[in-house]
Design a protein around this motif. Structure first.
Motif, PDB file in Angstrom:
ATOM      1  N   THR A 136      18.366 -14.216   7.960  1.00 24.91           N
ATOM      2  CA  THR A 136      18.442 -15.528   7.303  1.00 24.91           C
ATOM      3  C   THR A 136      18.210 -15.349   5.815  1.00 24.91           C
ATOM      4  N   VAL A 137      17.284 -14.452   5.487  1.00 20.05           N
ATOM      5  CA  VAL A 137      17.035 -14.064   4.097  1.00 20.05           C
ATOM      6  C   VAL A 137      16.905 -12.541   4.065  1.00 20.05           C
ATOM      7  N   ILE A 138      17.538 -11.899   3.091  1.00 16.21           N
ATOM      8  CA  ILE A 138      17.371 -10.464   2.879  1.00 16.21           C
ATOM      9  C   ILE A 138      16.829 -10.242   1.477  1.00 16.21           C
ATOM     10  N   THR A 139      15.883  -9.296   1.342  1.00 18.71           N
ATOM     11  CA  THR A 139      15.179  -9.124   0.060  1.00 18.71           C
ATOM     12  C   THR A 139      15.210  -7.669  -0.411  1.00 18.71           C
ATOM     13  N   PRO A 140      16.381  -7.106  -0.671  1.00 19.52           N
ATOM     14  CA  PRO A 140      16.429  -5.710  -1.122  1.00 19.52           C
ATOM     15  C   PRO A 140      15.931  -5.547  -2.554  1.00 19.52           C
ATOM     16  N   ASN A 141      15.341  -4.392  -2.844  1.00 22.66           N
ATOM     17  CA  ASN A 141      15.080  -4.092  -4.246  1.00 22.66           C
ATOM     18  C   ASN A 141      16.383  -3.621  -4.894  1.00 22.66           C
ATOM     19  N   PHE A 142      16.317  -3.360  -6.182  1.00 26.92           N
ATOM     20  CA  PHE A 142      17.505  -2.991  -6.951  1.00 26.92           C
ATOM     21  C   PHE A 142      18.254  -1.820  -6.323  1.00 26.92           C
ATOM     22  N   TYR A 143      17.535  -0.759  -5.981  1.00 27.29           N
ATOM     23  CA  TYR A 143      18.174   0.446  -5.441  1.00 27.29           C
ATOM     24  C   TYR A 143      18.722   0.212  -4.040  1.00 27.29           C
ATOM     25  N   GLU A 144      18.003  -0.575  -3.239  1.00 28.78           N
ATOM     26  CA  GLU A 144      18.485  -0.888  -1.894  1.00 28.78           C
ATOM     27  C   GLU A 144      19.759  -1.717  -1.943  1.00 28.78           C
ATOM     28  N   ALA A 145      19.826  -2.639  -2.896  1.00 29.55           N
ATOM     29  CA  ALA A 145      21.038  -3.453  -3.051  1.00 29.55           C
ATOM     30  C   ALA A 145      22.231  -2.566  -3.409  1.00 29.55           C
ATOM     31  N   GLN A 146      22.007  -1.594  -4.281  1.00 30.91           N
ATOM     32  CA  GLN A 146      23.077  -0.661  -4.631  1.00 30.91           C
ATOM     33  C   GLN A 146      23.517   0.142  -3.417  1.00 30.91           C
ATOM     34  N   LYS A 177      15.801  -8.089  -5.780  1.00 31.18           N
ATOM     35  CA  LYS A 177      14.687  -7.911  -6.701  1.00 31.18           C
ATOM     36  C   LYS A 177      15.108  -7.035  -7.870  1.00 31.18           C
ATOM     37  N   GLY A 178      14.831  -7.490  -9.066  1.00 27.90           N
ATOM     38  CA  GLY A 178      15.226  -6.765 -10.262  1.00 27.90           C
ATOM     39  C   GLY A 178      14.404  -5.503 -10.465  1.00 27.90           C
ATOM     40  N   ARG A 179      14.918  -4.627 -11.306  1.00 23.66           N
ATOM     41  CA  ARG A 179      14.219  -3.370 -11.595  1.00 23.66           C
ATOM     42  C   ARG A 179      12.874  -3.655 -12.253  1.00 23.66           C
ATOM     43  N   HIS A 180      11.883  -2.849 -11.886  1.00 28.15           N
ATOM     44  CA  HIS A 180      10.581  -2.941 -12.556  1.00 28.15           C
ATOM     45  C   HIS A 180       9.963  -1.553 -12.635  1.00 28.15           C
ATOM     46  N   GLN A 185       9.497  -2.792 -20.273  1.00 25.76           N
ATOM     47  CA  GLN A 185      10.041  -4.113 -19.989  1.00 25.76           C
ATOM     48  C   GLN A 185       8.954  -5.176 -20.021  1.00 25.76           C
ATOM     49  N   ALA A 186       9.350  -6.414 -20.332  1.00 27.81           N
ATOM     50  CA  ALA A 186       8.403  -7.519 -20.456  1.00 27.81           C
ATOM     51  C   ALA A 186       8.436  -8.452 -19.252  1.00 27.81           C
ATOM     52  N   ARG A 187       9.580  -8.498 -18.530  1.00 25.01           N
ATOM     53  CA  ARG A 187       9.713  -9.422 -17.421  1.00 25.01           C
ATOM     54  C   ARG A 187      10.443  -8.754 -16.251  1.00 25.01           C
ATOM     55  N   GLU A 204       9.468 -13.591 -13.944  1.00 23.05           N
ATOM     56  CA  GLU A 204       8.025 -13.611 -14.135  1.00 23.05           C
ATOM     57  C   GLU A 204       7.634 -12.414 -15.004  1.00 23.05           C
ATOM     58  N   PRO A 205       6.469 -12.463 -15.643  1.00 20.68           N
ATOM     59  CA  PRO A 205       6.050 -11.353 -16.508  1.00 20.68           C
ATOM     60  C   PRO A 205       5.894 -10.043 -15.749  1.00 20.68           C
ATOM     61  N   TYR A 206       6.202  -8.941 -16.424  1.00 18.12           N
ATOM     62  CA  TYR A 206       5.965  -7.603 -15.883  1.00 18.12           C
ATOM     63  C   TYR A 206       4.519  -7.219 -16.201  1.00 18.12           C
ATOM     64  N   HIS A 207       3.778  -6.798 -15.189  1.00 16.86           N
ATOM     65  CA  HIS A 207       2.373  -6.431 -15.365  1.00 16.86           C
ATOM     66  C   HIS A 207       2.236  -4.912 -15.309  1.00 16.86           C
ATOM     67  N   HIS A 208       1.608  -4.339 -16.298  1.00 18.21           N
ATOM     68  CA  HIS A 208       1.447  -2.896 -16.397  1.00 18.21           C
ATOM     69  C   HIS A 208       0.225  -2.477 -15.576  1.00 18.21           C
ATOM     70  N   THR A 209       0.458  -2.117 -14.322  1.00 13.77           N
ATOM     71  CA  THR A 209      -0.623  -1.755 -13.416  1.00 13.77           C
ATOM     72  C   THR A 209      -0.085  -0.827 -12.330  1.00 13.77           C
ATOM     73  N   ASP A 210      -0.954   0.020 -11.782  1.00 15.01           N
ATOM     74  CA  ASP A 210      -0.561   0.848 -10.640  1.00 15.01           C
ATOM     75  C   ASP A 210      -1.055   0.236  -9.331  1.00 15.01           C
ATOM     76  N   ARG A 211      -1.533  -0.992  -9.391  1.00 15.69           N
ATOM     77  CA  ARG A 211      -2.002  -1.690  -8.186  1.00 15.69           C
ATOM     78  C   ARG A 211      -0.919  -2.679  -7.734  1.00 15.69           C
ATOM     79  N   ILE A 212       0.111  -2.094  -7.150  1.00 15.83           N
ATOM     80  CA  ILE A 212       1.256  -2.905  -6.717  1.00 15.83           C
ATOM     81  C   ILE A 212       1.681  -2.568  -5.287  1.00 15.83           C
ATOM     82  N   ASN A 213       0.816  -1.889  -4.539  1.00 16.97           N
ATOM     83  CA  ASN A 213       1.154  -1.595  -3.145  1.00 16.97           C
ATOM     84  C   ASN A 213       1.328  -2.898  -2.358  1.00 16.97           C
TER      85      ASN A 213
END
Length: 271
Positions: A136-146, A177-180, A185-187, A204-213
């Motif tokens: 019903t909804v698919i949510t690929p990241n940038f590389y998965e979409a490619q 989902k766009g590249r991050h 990058q800022a967003r 939305e803003p890009y947050h510079h963090t390694d806590r994104i699991n």
């Protein structure tokens, strides 16, 4: 009356450190005030430094999980996570078609956000053929979409082409989902194409963090949770984007390296 409370289902692997996979999904369901159920497909041993081992559950056990949940609960929306091989994908697709577990949000865990392949080619083809058409909804990241569309996505027009191609594969609503992965990058900009042809960008803003699991897990789980509550698809996607951004924005001090996002912060900032 039994089963009046909204219920959602995650079909995914168990991540022992709680940052991703089934645990991230259940954190999200709880935060969005939906009762969470789960069908475990694998168990992963790991921590914030990395994954050390994985065990896949037998497919007959997975089928029994489906059977028993269907016999008791009224699940109003479901989501998939990492399905490690062809046999697991086939089992999940077969059982989802057999039982009524509501609309399905497919998080096609094929490649990392940095472009590294997670599935063998045979499993990828099974996911593309069997699971994507159920979405019903698919949510690929940038590389998965490619990978799913065989397109080189460079421009906004390319995102549109890729989303339309995913709809041709059977997915009804698409969120790419766009590249991050650029520290400059800022967003982060995501593209959405709905089943009725409406499309829009979410930024939305890009947050510079390694806590994104667990960001991808959380996004798809939030969409499923909102659908289970009766929220329309567009609003569910918009809420999920803001929820994940809020969860990344304020870090939680858990683990030493690649830590989890903060679902509690998100709940404090999203209506």
């Amino acid at each position: 009356m039994a089963n009046e409370y909204p219920q959602a289902l995650t079909i995914a692997g168990s991540d022992s450190d709680g940052s991703a996979g089934m645990q991230a999904d259940l954190h999200t369901f709880f935060a969005r005030k939906v009762y969470g159920t789960s069908i475990m497909t694998a168990c992963v041993a790991g921590n914030s430094y990395g994954i050390a081992a994985q065990v896949l559950l037998p497919t007959d056990f997975i089928s029994k999980e489906f059977e028993l949940l269907a016999a008791d609960y009224q699940i109003r929306a479901s989501k998939t996570g990492m399905l490690a091989n062809t046999e697991l994908i086939e089992t999940v697709a077969e059982n989802y078609l057999k039982y009524d577990f509501g609309p399905l949000v497919v998080d096609p865990v094929i490649m990392t956000k940095h472009g590294n392949m997670l599935l063998e080619e045979a499993a990828f083809e099974s996911l593309k053929k069997l699971l994507v058409p159920l979405a019903t909804v698919i949510t690929p990241n940038f590389y998965e979409a490619q990978k799913l569309t065989n397109l080189n996505i460079q421009t906004e027009i390319d995102y549109v082409k890729a989303a339309k191609q995913l709809q041709k594969l059977g997915a009804k609503n698409v969120m790419i989902k766009g590249r991050h992965d650029d520290p400059q990058q800022a967003r982060v900009n995501d593209y959405v194409l709905l089943a009725d042809g409406k499309d829009f960008w979410l930024s939305e803003p890009y947050h510079h963090t390694d806590r994104i699991n667990g960001t991808g897990d959380t996004l798809s789980a939030c969409i499923a949770a909102e659908i289970a509550k009766g929220t329309d698809i567009e609003t569910a996607i918009r809420i999920a984007k803001k929820f994940v951004n809020a969860a990344i924005e304020k870090e939680i001090a858990v683990g030493h390296k690649f830590g989890p996002i903060n679902h509690w912060q998100a709940e404090d900032n999203i209506e």
